[in-house]
Design a protein around this motif. Structure first.
Motif, PDB file in Angstrom:
ATOM      1  N   LEU A  48      -7.065  -2.639   2.500  1.00 16.02           N
ATOM      2  CA  LEU A  48      -7.100  -1.254   2.000  1.00 16.02           C
ATOM      3  C   LEU A  48      -5.926  -0.986   1.062  1.00 16.02           C
ATOM      4  CD1 LEU A  48      -8.210   0.592   5.245  1.00 16.02           C
ATOM      5  CD2 LEU A  48      -9.515   0.411   3.106  1.00 16.02           C
ATOM      6  N   LYS A  49      -4.745  -1.452   1.422  1.00 14.66           N
ATOM      7  CA  LYS A  49      -3.575  -1.277   0.556  1.00 14.66           C
ATOM      8  C   LYS A  49      -3.807  -1.927  -0.803  1.00 14.66           C
ATOM      9  CE  LYS A  49       0.183  -0.899   3.930  1.00 14.66           C
ATOM     10  NZ  LYS A  49       1.402  -1.554   4.452  1.00 14.66           N
ATOM     11  N   GLU A  50      -4.364  -3.128  -0.784  1.00 15.02           N
ATOM     12  CA  GLU A  50      -4.606  -3.846  -2.037  1.00 15.02           C
ATOM     13  C   GLU A  50      -5.626  -3.095  -2.897  1.00 15.02           C
ATOM     14  OE1 GLU A  50      -6.317  -8.125  -3.573  1.00 15.02           O
ATOM     15  OE2 GLU A  50      -5.317  -8.047  -1.620  1.00 15.02           O
ATOM     16  N   ARG A  51      -6.702  -2.632  -2.278  1.00 11.85           N
ATOM     17  CA  ARG A  51      -7.723  -1.908  -3.041  1.00 11.85           C
ATOM     18  C   ARG A  51      -7.171  -0.609  -3.614  1.00 11.85           C
ATOM     19  NH1 ARG A  51     -13.436  -2.354   0.288  1.00 11.85           N
ATOM     20  NH2 ARG A  51     -13.505  -4.629   0.398  1.00 11.85           N
ATOM     21  N   ILE A  52      -6.399   0.117  -2.816  1.00 11.62           N
ATOM     22  CA  ILE A  52      -5.833   1.386  -3.282  1.00 11.62           C
ATOM     23  C   ILE A  52      -4.816   1.136  -4.397  1.00 11.62           C
ATOM     24  CG2 ILE A  52      -4.355   3.329  -2.595  1.00 11.62           C
ATOM     25  CD1 ILE A  52      -5.864   3.190   0.165  1.00 11.62           C
ATOM     26  N   ALA A  53      -3.972   0.132  -4.240  1.00 13.93           N
ATOM     27  CA  ALA A  53      -2.991  -0.201  -5.278  1.00 13.93           C
ATOM     28  C   ALA A  53      -3.704  -0.577  -6.576  1.00 13.93           C
ATOM     29  CB  ALA A  53      -2.085  -1.338  -4.810  1.00 13.93           C
ATOM     30  N   ILE A  56      -4.998   2.636  -8.164  1.00 13.34           N
ATOM     31  CA  ILE A  56      -3.909   3.436  -8.732  1.00 13.34           C
ATOM     32  C   ILE A  56      -3.417   2.804 -10.036  1.00 13.34           C
ATOM     33  CG2 ILE A  56      -1.503   4.137  -8.382  1.00 13.34           C
ATOM     34  CD1 ILE A  56      -2.242   4.502  -5.373  1.00 13.34           C
ATOM     35  N   LEU A  57      -3.266   1.497 -10.029  1.00 15.52           N
ATOM     36  CA  LEU A  57      -2.808   0.814 -11.240  1.00 15.52           C
ATOM     37  C   LEU A  57      -3.802   0.994 -12.376  1.00 15.52           C
ATOM     38  CD1 LEU A  57      -1.424  -2.479  -9.658  1.00 15.52           C
ATOM     39  CD2 LEU A  57      -0.090  -0.641 -10.700  1.00 15.52           C
ATOM     40  N   LEU A  58      -5.081   0.868 -12.075  1.00 14.05           N
ATOM     41  CA  LEU A  58      -6.118   1.038 -13.088  1.00 14.05           C
ATOM     42  C   LEU A  58      -6.134   2.467 -13.621  1.00 14.05           C
ATOM     43  CD1 LEU A  58      -8.474  -0.354 -14.551  1.00 14.05           C
ATOM     44  CD2 LEU A  58      -9.961   0.420 -12.701  1.00 14.05           C
ATOM     45  N   GLU A  59      -6.088   3.447 -12.717  1.00  9.84           N
ATOM     46  CA  GLU A  59      -6.118   4.859 -13.117  1.00  9.84           C
ATOM     47  C   GLU A  59      -4.912   5.244 -13.967  1.00  9.84           C
ATOM     48  OE1 GLU A  59      -6.357   6.930  -9.404  1.00  9.84           O
ATOM     49  OE2 GLU A  59      -8.512   6.548  -9.172  1.00  9.84           O
TER      50      GLU A  59
END
Length: 120
Positions: A48-53, A56-59
């Motif tokens: 989950l941390k990896e997906r959220i990071a 966020i990086l993409l956005e």
């Protein structure tokens, strides 16, 4: 130790050893439920941390920001030369166990410490 072991060929020894081990083989070790549940929780959290990071990086246009910062550092560093062909051999002579990549990375860290960019 059984003196007959020394008289065995390698295939005979392997067969003998496998028979001895088979007597104690109880299959794969499966930990208690608590251990497996804690491991699962850790795996879920890490994913989950990896997906959220990543999101966020993409956005926040991470790649473009990094490229702009790189250009800024390179420009601010300007014509000051980094003499890698002198620095790397000298450092490796001083500390032979180091890798050239470590020395170059250290030089990069020095460049960043001495060339701040707007993202700092």
């Amino acid at each position: 130790m059984d003196p007959g072991l020394f008289a065995m060929s390698t295939p005979q020894f392997i067969t003998w050893l496998e028979e001895k081990i088979r007597a104690y083989d109880q299959g794969k070790v499966i930990p208690p439920e608590k251990v497996m549940t804690e491991y699962l929780d850790g795996e879920l959290l890490a994913e989950l941390k990896e997906r959220i990071a990543d999101r966020i990086l993409l956005e926040n246009n991470h790649e473009a920001q990094a490229a702009a910062a790189f250009r800024e550092v390179k420009q601010s560093f300007g014509d000051r030369q980094i003499r890698l062909t002198e620095i790397v051999p000298a450092e490796l002579a001083r500390q032979p166990v180091r890798l050239w990549r470590e020395v170059v990375a250290e030089v990069g860290g020095e460049v960043l410490r001495n060339c701040p960019f707007d993202g700092d």
